[in-house]
Scaffold this active site. Structure first.
Site, PDB file in Angstrom:
ATOM      1  CG  HIS A   1      27.107  -0.926  -4.861  1.00 41.33           C
ATOM      2  ND1 HIS A   1      26.215  -1.001  -5.904  1.00 41.33           N
ATOM      3  CD2 HIS A   1      27.254   0.397  -4.560  1.00 41.33           C
ATOM      4  CE1 HIS A   1      25.845   0.235  -6.231  1.00 41.33           C
ATOM      5  NE2 HIS A   1      26.451   1.099  -5.427  1.00 41.33           N
TER       6      HIS A   1
ATOM      7  CG  ASP B   1      29.913   6.013   0.881  1.00 48.27           C
ATOM      8  OD1 ASP B   1      30.146   7.160   0.489  1.00 48.27           O
ATOM      9  OD2 ASP B   1      28.773   5.515   0.878  1.00 48.27           O
TER      10      ASP B   1
END
Ligand code: SDX
Length: 378
Positions: free
Chosen positions: A261, A315
């Protein structure tokens, strides 16, 4: 203002001042309007959270009731939108169908009265109400069936599952989907929110804003990763294959889907909650062998990439939850979009408060003063 250095991906460059949400990437903290995500997942509902994000404060009981009633009233979609969807190729991706359908709403509600609070509220309600109906409608239409009409007596998440499966969902399934929607509703200046704010800054209509954000969310580096995670777990196939799979991906410098991320350097707080939801579902309706593979992969990635701050993102576990709720894999990202509409709309309203059109500069690295070359000499 002094010229600043070019940063690929605008890393670290503030694109707005915002009160909508906050992320501490080192501590793994996320807040919506100052409220920790864990407290919202535990106590709130998606519509209450959407209200908080969009209007900046918790609704009183009657405010929430009114919003719920308005949304229930606006859930149906026009037959012309359904007919338009019937012309889409069945093999097309549902995110493309959603982007086109969201944009088409602008044809029906084209007034751009951005200084009229009732126009803003009407658009917010319509988008929150109709996007889930459009996702469920395309699912039926692409399978050659008529869409299932919404049920006014069901909650937001329960109605979506009902429209999808044509049967009233298990209350636990509806509750878990509602929490998933809360978790996906907002996340600071991610790519699709930036896209929404850039589009909003031109003072275009909210349907164009949502359509552009849906298109941005669809990519595999952003919202599309949840679908790719399930394909990856399928491809890995067995727990024993996790390490060879990871070695091969690292050797070819490929990305491991659902990991990493831009902001989080620890495990995404949403992934922690989603993992618990997956476990709750497995306890309720049977385990999934892909979960064992996911756990082993998380461990193996932590060993190899943990010191570089690469951990599961939102996710990674969401697909396992959605699969258990009986949702087809290519609807995972549209469900992310259903939730993120709340965040995009909150940023739309915030952008309008102090709007200035986005118009960044660039660093030109091309040539100058080249001659025109006639076609027969090229
Ligand atoms: C979402 O921004 C948001 O807030 C988004 C989101 C939201 O709620 O809106 O949180 C939702 O988009 C989640 C992200 C879903 N995407 C994926 O799971 C795809 C896989 N992840 C990556 O491609 C990547 O981690 C990103 C896109 C999420 C972040 O990209 P960055 O910040 O541009 O980082 P990078 O690609 O430049 O990687 C930095 C380094 C690289 O190594 P070096 O070249 O420096 O040696 O970290 C490595 C990368 O190779 N790396 C990974 C990796 N992610 C980063 N290596 C292997 N697998 C990964 N997943």
């Amino acid at each position: 203002m002094t010229a600043c250095e070019f940063q690929p991906g605008l890393e670290g460059i503030p694109a707005a001042q915002s009160k909508v949400s906050f992320v501490d990437g080192q501590a793994g903290k996320l807040e919506y309007r100052g409220v920790p995500i864990e407290a919202l997942a535990e106590n709130s509902s998606f519509l209450e959270t959407a209200y908080l994000l969009i209007w900046g404060k918790f609704p009183r009981a009657d405010d929430l009731e009114i919003l719920q009633a308005e949304i229930t009233h606006h859930r149906r979609i026009k037959y012309r939108i359904r007919d338009m969807m019937k012309c889409f190729p069945e093999s097309g991706h549902p995110m493309d169908a959603l982007q086109a359908s969201a944009a088409a709403l602008g044809l029906f509600y084209s007034r751009r009265a951005l200084d009229d609070p009732s126009y803003i509220r009407g658009a917010v309600v319509r988008l929150l109400a109709k996007i889930p109906t459009m996702v469920a409608a395309f699912e039926h239409i692409r399978n050659g069936n008529d869409p299932v009409s919404p049920r006014d007596d069901l909650s937001y998440a329960a109605n979506f599952l009902y429209m999808l499966h044509e049967q009233e969902p298990d209350p636990l399934f509806a509750h878990i989907l509602d929490i998933c929607l809360i978790l996906h509703a907002e996340h600071t200046m991610n790519a699709s929110t930036f896209s929404a704010r850039v589009t909003a800054s031109t003072l275009t209509d909210p349907y164009a804003i949502i359509a552009s954000a849906v298109g941005t969310l669809a990519g595999p580096l952003h919202g599309g990763a949840n679908e790719e995670v399930i394909m990856m777990l399928d491809e890995i196939g067995t727990v024993e294959n996790v390490h060879p799979y990871l070695e091969e991906k690292l050797a070819t410098k490929s990305k491991i889907m659902g990991f990493g991320h831009r902001v989080y350097k620890v495990k995404d707080p949403r992934a922690k909650i989603l993992q618990k939801l997956a476990e709750q579902l497995f306890a309720h309706s049977g385990s999934d062998p892909a979960y064992e593979i996911a756990l082993e992969l998380e461990k193996a990635v932590a060993e190899k990439l943990g010191e570089r701050g690469i951990y599961p993102n939102v996710d990674f576990y969401s697909g396992l939850v959605y699969q258990k709720l009986g949702i087809p894999t290519d609807l995972f990202t549209p469900i992310f979009a259903i939730a993120r509409v709340a965040g995009w709309l909150a940023h739309w309203r915030e952008q309008l408060e102090t709007n200035r059109i986005y118009r960044p500069s660039q660093v030109y690295i091309g040539d100058h003063k080249l001659p025109y070359i006639p076609p027969d000499q090229r």
